[in-house]
Write a protein that holds these residues in place. Structure first.
Motif, PDB file in Angstrom:
ATOM      1  N   PRO A 199     -58.653  33.324  14.153  1.00 12.23           N
ATOM      2  CA  PRO A 199     -58.309  33.720  12.780  1.00 12.23           C
ATOM      3  C   PRO A 199     -59.530  33.800  11.880  1.00 12.23           C
ATOM      4  CG  PRO A 199     -57.798  31.412  13.120  1.00 12.23           C
ATOM      5  CD  PRO A 199     -58.222  31.948  14.462  1.00 12.23           C
ATOM      6  N   ILE A 200     -59.459  34.685  10.905  1.00 10.76           N
ATOM      7  CA  ILE A 200     -60.499  34.772   9.886  1.00 10.76           C
ATOM      8  C   ILE A 200     -60.315  33.592   8.924  1.00 10.76           C
ATOM      9  CG2 ILE A 200     -61.390  36.142   7.952  1.00 10.76           C
ATOM     10  CD1 ILE A 200     -60.409  38.623   9.406  1.00 10.76           C
ATOM     11  N   PRO A 201     -61.372  32.891   8.551  1.00  4.77           N
ATOM     12  CA  PRO A 201     -61.239  31.777   7.601  1.00  4.77           C
ATOM     13  C   PRO A 201     -60.597  32.241   6.298  1.00  4.77           C
ATOM     14  CG  PRO A 201     -63.410  31.761   8.623  1.00  4.77           C
ATOM     15  CD  PRO A 201     -62.758  33.049   9.040  1.00  4.77           C
ATOM     16  N   PRO A 202     -59.742  31.438   5.682  1.00  2.00           N
ATOM     17  CA  PRO A 202     -59.058  31.832   4.451  1.00  2.00           C
ATOM     18  C   PRO A 202     -59.996  32.292   3.344  1.00  2.00           C
ATOM     19  CG  PRO A 202     -58.106  29.823   5.328  1.00  2.00           C
ATOM     20  CD  PRO A 202     -59.327  30.104   6.153  1.00  2.00           C
ATOM     21  N   GLY A 203     -61.202  31.714   3.299  1.00  2.00           N
ATOM     22  CA  GLY A 203     -62.140  32.093   2.250  1.00  2.00           C
ATOM     23  C   GLY A 203     -62.730  33.477   2.415  1.00  2.00           C
ATOM     24  N   GLU A 204     -62.467  34.127   3.572  1.00  2.00           N
ATOM     25  CA  GLU A 204     -63.040  35.434   3.841  1.00  2.00           C
ATOM     26  C   GLU A 204     -61.994  36.548   3.853  1.00  2.00           C
ATOM     27  OE1 GLU A 204     -65.496  35.416   7.319  1.00  2.00           O
ATOM     28  OE2 GLU A 204     -66.494  33.541   6.767  1.00  2.00           O
ATOM     29  N   THR A 205     -60.799  36.247   3.428  1.00  2.00           N
ATOM     30  CA  THR A 205     -59.762  37.274   3.371  1.00  2.00           C
ATOM     31  C   THR A 205     -58.788  36.969   2.238  1.00  2.00           C
ATOM     32  OG1 THR A 205     -57.950  38.354   4.575  1.00  2.00           O
ATOM     33  CG2 THR A 205     -58.374  36.042   5.084  1.00  2.00           C
ATOM     34  N   ALA A 206     -58.275  38.025   1.624  1.00  2.00           N
ATOM     35  CA  ALA A 206     -57.246  37.869   0.598  1.00  2.00           C
ATOM     36  C   ALA A 206     -55.855  38.060   1.186  1.00  2.00           C
ATOM     37  CB  ALA A 206     -57.471  38.880  -0.529  1.00  2.00           C
ATOM     38  N   MET A 207     -55.789  38.290   2.507  1.00  2.00           N
ATOM     39  CA  MET A 207     -54.506  38.533   3.153  1.00  2.00           C
ATOM     40  C   MET A 207     -53.747  37.226   3.383  1.00  2.00           C
ATOM     41  SD  MET A 207     -54.525  41.810   3.451  1.00  2.00           S
ATOM     42  CE  MET A 207     -55.468  41.765   1.898  1.00  2.00           C
ATOM     43  N   ILE A 208     -52.421  37.320   3.303  1.00  2.00           N
ATOM     44  CA  ILE A 208     -51.550  36.164   3.542  1.00  2.00           C
ATOM     45  C   ILE A 208     -50.232  36.672   4.121  1.00  2.00           C
ATOM     46  CG2 ILE A 208     -50.689  36.267   1.165  1.00  2.00           C
ATOM     47  CD1 ILE A 208     -50.242  33.263   1.278  1.00  2.00           C
ATOM     48  N   GLU A 209     -49.672  35.954   5.060  1.00  2.00           N
ATOM     49  CA  GLU A 209     -48.389  36.324   5.647  1.00  2.00           C
ATOM     50  C   GLU A 209     -47.257  35.620   4.898  1.00  2.00           C
ATOM     51  OE1 GLU A 209     -48.667  37.310  10.260  1.00  2.00           O
ATOM     52  OE2 GLU A 209     -49.451  35.308   9.799  1.00  2.00           O
ATOM     53  N   VAL A 210     -46.235  36.388   4.585  1.00  3.67           N
ATOM     54  CA  VAL A 210     -45.064  35.841   3.902  1.00  3.67           C
ATOM     55  C   VAL A 210     -43.810  36.348   4.595  1.00  3.67           C
ATOM     56  CG1 VAL A 210     -46.207  35.648   1.664  1.00  3.67           C
ATOM     57  CG2 VAL A 210     -45.001  37.754   2.256  1.00  3.67           C
ATOM     58  N   ALA A 211     -42.683  35.693   4.319  1.00  5.45           N
ATOM     59  CA  ALA A 211     -41.387  36.124   4.844  1.00  5.45           C
ATOM     60  C   ALA A 211     -40.674  36.892   3.735  1.00  5.45           C
ATOM     61  CB  ALA A 211     -40.568  34.920   5.297  1.00  5.45           C
ATOM     62  N   ALA A 212     -40.628  38.221   3.856  1.00  3.19           N
ATOM     63  CA  ALA A 212     -39.994  39.058   2.834  1.00  3.19           C
ATOM     64  C   ALA A 212     -38.488  39.059   3.029  1.00  3.19           C
ATOM     65  CB  ALA A 212     -40.539  40.478   2.918  1.00  3.19           C
ATOM     66  N   ALA A 213     -37.766  38.916   1.916  1.00  2.00           N
ATOM     67  CA  ALA A 213     -36.307  38.817   1.968  1.00  2.00           C
ATOM     68  C   ALA A 213     -35.655  40.196   1.888  1.00  2.00           C
ATOM     69  CB  ALA A 213     -35.808  37.940   0.828  1.00  2.00           C
ATOM     70  N   HIS A 214     -34.680  40.425   2.759  1.00  2.00           N
ATOM     71  CA  HIS A 214     -33.859  41.634   2.744  1.00  2.00           C
ATOM     72  C   HIS A 214     -32.399  41.209   2.859  1.00  2.00           C
ATOM     73  CE1 HIS A 214     -37.227  44.502   3.100  1.00  2.00           C
ATOM     74  NE2 HIS A 214     -37.806  43.525   3.774  1.00  2.00           N
TER      75      HIS A 214
END
Length: 266
Positions: free
Chosen positions: A26-41
């Motif tokens: 994984p890329i260290p959190p400090g080097e990416t603005a990406m985040i995984e979330v659970a989108a609701a449908h």
């Protein structure tokens, strides 16, 4: 819900690790603005990758839709804790403007969905943003403006020699002075050491700049392609007509957007 598709391994600590064509770490959190979330449908939750924002509790995500979920090409703001959409689907630029619109709302989104539903201010803000953003999309204009478009240009600086003022004007004293010094020092220069820098008493006219957050202050002015891309400065009517002919669009008396930004509002 587990969002990681593969088992992460430790990232190599060498420079070679940054050039690995098949990384398994994984890329260290400090080097990416990406985040995984659970989108609701309506039929459940689905993992999606979004971008962190400066509004705690909210993430910028692609919009998904359909009986079999797929990307629509639009974007929205998603509540991290619940996966619920906070803004209606819109272009990326409109959705980034929605973040700015929320700055003045005074709502703390970094809470549970139950807390937000019980907060009248959050409910009111949610509905106000929906109608404001929907209205901006329907009329093809920005939701939030970064700046006003019409700028009354400051008086120009000119080189004056023996009572004769140069026809060329410069935006800064330093620019005019540098050219005067170069001309005096150059072989056969037409200026004499007693040349002085003179400033006009009146503005040369108006400049027009893009009001969208998609343009920076420095690069937002309507340029003259025949004059090294310098801003066009003319009467208000003339510069607005020239801009319209070049694909700029006016949204009211003081706000215009350039062609590149305008296409994101339709």
């Amino acid at each position: 819900m587990t969002m990681t598709a593969t088992q992460p391994t430790e990232r190599p600590g060498t420079t070679q690790g940054y050039r690995d064509p098949f990384p398994r770490y994984p890329i260290p959190p400090g080097e990416t603005a990406m985040i995984e979330v659970a989108a609701a449908h309506s039929n459940g939750l689905t993992p999606i990758v979004g971008e962190r924002t400066d509004r705690a509790g909210l993430v910028l995500t692609p919009h998904t839709t359909g009986r079999v979920l797929h990307y629509s090409g639009l974007w929205c703001l998603t509540h991290i804790a619940s996966g619920a959409r906070v803004s209606p689907p819109a272009s990326l630029l409109h959705t980034r403007e929605a973040l700015l619109w929320l700055e003045n709302a005074g709502v703390d989104w970094d809470r549970t969905a139950a807390d937000l539903h019980a907060d009248p201010a959050a409910s009111s803000t949610f509905h106000e943003l929906y109608f404001a953003l929907t209205g901006a999309r329907e009329t093809g204009r920005p939701l939030v403006y970064a700046r006003t478009s019409l700028v009354n240009w400051p008086p120009l600086w000119r080189i004056c020699h023996r009572g004769i003022v140069s026809p060329d004007g410069y935006d800064t004293y330093e620019h005019a002075a540098a050219l005067a010094e170069d001309a005096v020092a150059a072989p056969g220069g037409v200026l004499h050491p007693d040349a002085v820098i003179h400033r006009d008493e009146h503005s040369p006219g108006w400049g027009l700049r893009c009001a969208s957050i998609g343009c920076t202050d420095r690069d937002s002015f309507f340029p003259d392609d025949w004059d090294y891309g310098l801003p066009i400065v003319d009467s208000r009517a003339a510069v607005q007509q020239a801009a319209w002919n070049a694909g700029w669009r006016g949204h009211d008396e003081t706000h215009w957007t350039c062609p590149d930004c305008t296409r994101h509002y339709h």
